[in-house]
Design a protein around this motif. Structure first.
Motif, short mmCIF file in Angstrom:
data_model
loop_
_atom_site.label_atom_id
_atom_site.label_comp_id
_atom_site.label_asym_id
_atom_site.label_seq_id
_atom_site.Cartn_x
_atom_site.Cartn_y
_atom_site.Cartn_z
N THR A 69 0.97 -1.12 0.00
CA THR A 69 -0.11 -0.06 -0.02
C THR A 69 0.77 1.10 0.08
O THR A 69 0.51 2.25 -0.75
CB THR A 69 -0.95 -0.05 1.12
N ALA A 70 1.98 1.17 0.96
CA ALA A 70 3.01 2.49 0.87
C ALA A 70 3.46 2.58 -0.70
O ALA A 70 3.44 3.69 -1.11
CB ALA A 70 4.01 2.11 1.80
N ALA A 71 3.63 1.47 -1.32
CA ALA A 71 4.43 1.48 -2.73
C ALA A 71 3.45 2.18 -3.59
O ALA A 71 3.77 2.95 -4.44
CB ALA A 71 4.66 0.15 -3.30
N ARG A 72 1.94 2.00 -3.57
CA ARG A 72 0.85 2.79 -4.14
C ARG A 72 0.86 4.04 -4.02
O ARG A 72 0.57 4.89 -4.59
CB ARG A 72 -0.13 1.60 -3.90
N VAL A 73 0.88 4.49 -2.79
CA VAL A 73 1.05 5.91 -2.36
C VAL A 73 2.12 6.61 -2.90
O VAL A 73 2.05 7.51 -3.53
CB VAL A 73 1.06 5.99 -0.68
N TYR A 74 3.39 5.97 -2.90
CA TYR A 74 4.55 6.75 -3.54
C TYR A 74 4.27 6.61 -5.11
O TYR A 74 4.72 7.72 -5.68
CB TYR A 74 5.91 5.99 -3.34
N ALA A 75 3.55 5.77 -5.66
CA ALA A 75 3.58 5.54 -6.92
C ALA A 75 2.69 6.58 -7.46
O ALA A 75 2.66 7.13 -8.56
CB ALA A 75 3.09 4.43 -7.50
N GLU A 76 1.51 6.92 -6.83
CA GLU A 76 0.59 7.88 -6.86
C GLU A 76 1.10 9.22 -6.85
O GLU A 76 0.68 10.22 -7.71
CB GLU A 76 -0.73 7.62 -6.05
N LEU A 77 2.10 9.34 -6.01
CA LEU A 77 2.58 10.90 -5.63
C LEU A 77 3.47 11.09 -6.80
O LEU A 77 3.62 12.21 -7.31
CB LEU A 77 3.25 10.96 -4.36
N THR A 78 4.21 10.14 -7.47
CA THR A 78 5.04 10.25 -8.47
C THR A 78 4.35 10.61 -9.93
O THR A 78 4.55 11.52 -10.52
CB THR A 78 5.83 8.88 -8.66
#
Length: 466
Positions: A69-78
Motif C-alpha cells: 500500500t505504501a508503494a501505491r502511495v508513492y507511485a500515486e505521488l510520482t
C-alpha cells in the motif's frame, strides 16, 4: 537540508485496500487519501522542495499499512508529479509541478537557456537568406505549393543522402518528413504495432517516451553506462519478452553526451541480429562527430537511421529523414503518410538549395567548432561535467546535499534554465541525481557567466544557495 517527514494515518475511503502487514488492524486504508495528505503538506509548505520522504517500508510501519500500500502511495505521488525518486537515494519532493507535456517541448522562459539545444551561429541568417529570397520567384513558389509525398524530389534525396552518409554507410533508401520528431513518430508507428514493446535507453530524449506513449507502445528501459546502451542489458530485455524495435542514440547521446565505440556498436548489432529486432538509430547530433560510423554500418539490414536539419540548420524551417533498407522504409513511409508527417514544400525548396549550395556544409563545420569551444569552456569552469568533447550538451552529476529538483529551482532563481535527470528518465521515479546543461543557446559571454554562477551554486547548500 534533507528532511524526513511522517504523516497521519487516514482510514476513510471509497476505493480501499485492507492492511496486510505484521500489525494488521483490519482497518481500511485508501492509498489515494494518504497521497492526498502528503500532497496537501507539500502545498501548505509543511514539506519543502528537496525534502526526503521516508522509505516505503518506514512509511508502511509508521502508518501500520502494508508495504504494498505504501508503494501505491508513492507511485500515486510520482504520477501526480509531487515527488521524484532518485536511484539509490530515495524519494524527494519536487521543486515545482511538472508540465503535462514531455519536458523540453517548449523554450525556456529564463533569461539564460541551458535547457534547449538550438545552435544558431552569428553568420547563419546571412547564409540562409538567399534560399528564402529565391522562394519569392513565382515559378519556384508555384512548385513549392504543389502537393508533395514523403519521398519528395530526386534532387533532395540525392543531396540529403550525401549529407547523411557516414563512414561505412550510405542511405539505401530515404523517407522525408516534416521534422525529426515526425521521423521518430513515423519510424515507431511503422515498425511497432499498438501495444508492442519498444526497448529504449533508460535515459533518453523525452519525446521518445512521449511518442511511444501516444502510439500505445510499451517503452522498456535498457541500462546505460559510459558508452550508452549496454548490450547485455538489451539482450536481457529482448529475452524476457518479444521486442519489436530498439530506440538508440549511439553518437552524442542525449542527455549523457557519450558516444559508443565501434566495439560497442558491433556488440549491440549482434544482439539485434540474435533476436531479429530492428533498431531506430537517432543520429540528430551525429553531424558534430562523423566518426565512428553509425550503428547502421554494423547491421544495415536491421537499422533505420533517423535524422533532421533542426540542429544543422534551424528548427523553424527543417526537415526530418528516415534512411534504411527499402523493406523497412516502405512501412515507415506508409505510417508517415497516414499520420500526415510529410514535409512542406517551402521547407523542401529551401533545404534543397541549402544542401546543394554548400550552406549546410558550411554550417556543420562552424557548429562543430562552436560546440567544441563551448564544451572546452564548460569543462574548465565545471570540471565534474561528463560529455563527449564534441557535444553541445553535458551531464552534471550533483554533489550532496543537492538534489536535481532543488538545484533546478535554485538555478532558475538565478535566471538560468537547466533540466533535471527525471525529464529524460523512462521511469521518472528512478533517475540519477544530475542535470543536463544545453550549451548552444546563449552567447559565449552569457554561457561563461551562467556556468560560473552554477559553479558558485554547487559550492553552496540548498538551504543557503546564495
Amino acid at each position: 537540508m534533507v528532511l524526513e517527514h511522517h504523516f497521519p494515518l487516514t482510514t476513510v475511503s471509497r476505493h480501499n485496500s485492507r492492511i496486510k502487514n505484521d500489525n494488521d488492524l483490519g482497518a481500511i486504508v485508501d492509498f489515494r487519501i494518504l497521497a492526498d495528505r502528503v500532497a496537501a503538506d507539500v502545498a501548505r509548505g509543511r514539506l519543502r522542495p528537496g525534502d526526503r520522504l521516508p522509505t516505503q517500508r518506514r512509511f508502511a510501519r509508521d502508518h501500520r499499512i502494508a508495504v504494498s500500500t505504501a508503494a501505491r502511495v508513492y507511485a500515486e505521488l510520482t504520477r501526480r508529479g509531487v515527488v521524484v525518486g532518485e536511484v539509490g537515494r530515495g524519494t524527494f519532493v519536487r521543486a515545482a509541478a511538472p508540465t503535462p507535456e514531455p519536458a523540453l517541448a517548449e523554450p525556456a522562459h529564463a533569461p539564460v537557456d541551458l535547457e534547449l539545444n538550438f545552435p544558431v551561429l552569428p553568420e547563419q541568417p546571412g547564409l540562409l537568406a538567399p534560399a528564402i529570397e529565391s522562394l519569392s520567384r513565382p515559378d519556384i513558389l508555384a512548385a513549392a505549393l504543389a502537393p508533395l509525398g514523403v519521398r519528395a524530389t530526386a534532387e533532395l534525396r540525392a543531396q540529403a543522402g550525401r549529407v547523411l552518409a557516414r563512414p561505412g554507410w550510405t542511405p539505401p533508401d530515404l523517407i522525408v518528413t516534416g521534422s525529426g520528431r515526425h521521423a521518430i513518430g513515423a519510424a515507431f508507428a511503422g515498425l511497432v504495432p499498438t501495444g508492442g514493446r519498444i526497448a529504449v535507453e533508460a535515459l533518453t530524449y523525452p519525446l521518445v517516451r512521449g511518442i511511444a506513449h501516444r502510439l500505445g507502445l510499451v517503452a522498456v528501459p535498457v541500462a546505460l553506462d559510459d558508452e550508452g546502451m549496454v548490450p547485455g542489458a538489451l539482450d536481457a530485455v529482448c529475452s524476457e519478452a518479444p521486442v519489436h524495435a530498439v530506440s538508440v542514440q549511439p553518437t552524442l547521446h542525449n542527455p549523457l553526451g557519450v558516444t559508443m565505440s565501434e566495439q560497442r556498436r558491433a556488440a549491440v548489432a549482434a544482439v539485434l541480429r540474435a533476436h531479429g529486432v530492428v533498431a531506430v538509430e537517432d543520429a540528430v547530433y551525429s553531424f558534430l562527430r562523423p566518426d565512428p560510423g553509425p550503428l547502421a554500418a554494423h547491421a544495415p539490414e536491421r537499422t533505420v537511421v533517423v535524422d533532421s536539419l533542426s540542429k544543422r540548420v534551424a528548427p523553424g524551417l527543417t526537415l526530418g529523414f528516415v534512411a534504411g533498407p527499402p523493406e523497412l522504409t516502405e512501412r515507415i513511409g506508409v505510417a508517415a503518410r497516414t499520420a500526415g508527417y510529410g514535409p512542406q514544400g517551402l521547407a523542401v525548396a529551401a533545404a534543397t538549395r541549402w544542401l546543394s549550395d554548400g550552406v549546410v556544409d558550411t554550417l556543420v563545420a562552424g557548429k562543430r567548432a562552436d560546440a567544441a569551444a563551448r564544451q572546452t569552456l564548460a569543462r574548465r569552469i565545471l570540471p565534474t561535467l561528463r560529455a563527449d568533447p564534441a557535444a553541445y550538451h553535458a551531464w552534471l552529476p550533483l554533489p550532496d546535499p543537492w538534489r536535481a529538483e532543488t538545484f533546478v529551482a535554485a538555478a532558475a532563481r538565478r535566471g538560468i534554465a537547466v533540466t533535471p535527470a527525471a525529464a529524460f528518465a523512462v521511469i521518472p521515479a528512478h533517475s540519477p541525481n544530475a542535470v543536463r546543461l544545453a550549451l548552444s543557446a546563449p552567447s559565449p559571454a552569457q554561457l561563461e557567466r551562467s556556468l560560473h554562477s552554477l559553479a558558485t551554486l554547487l559550492r553552496a547548500t540548498p538551504d543557503l544557495p546564495d
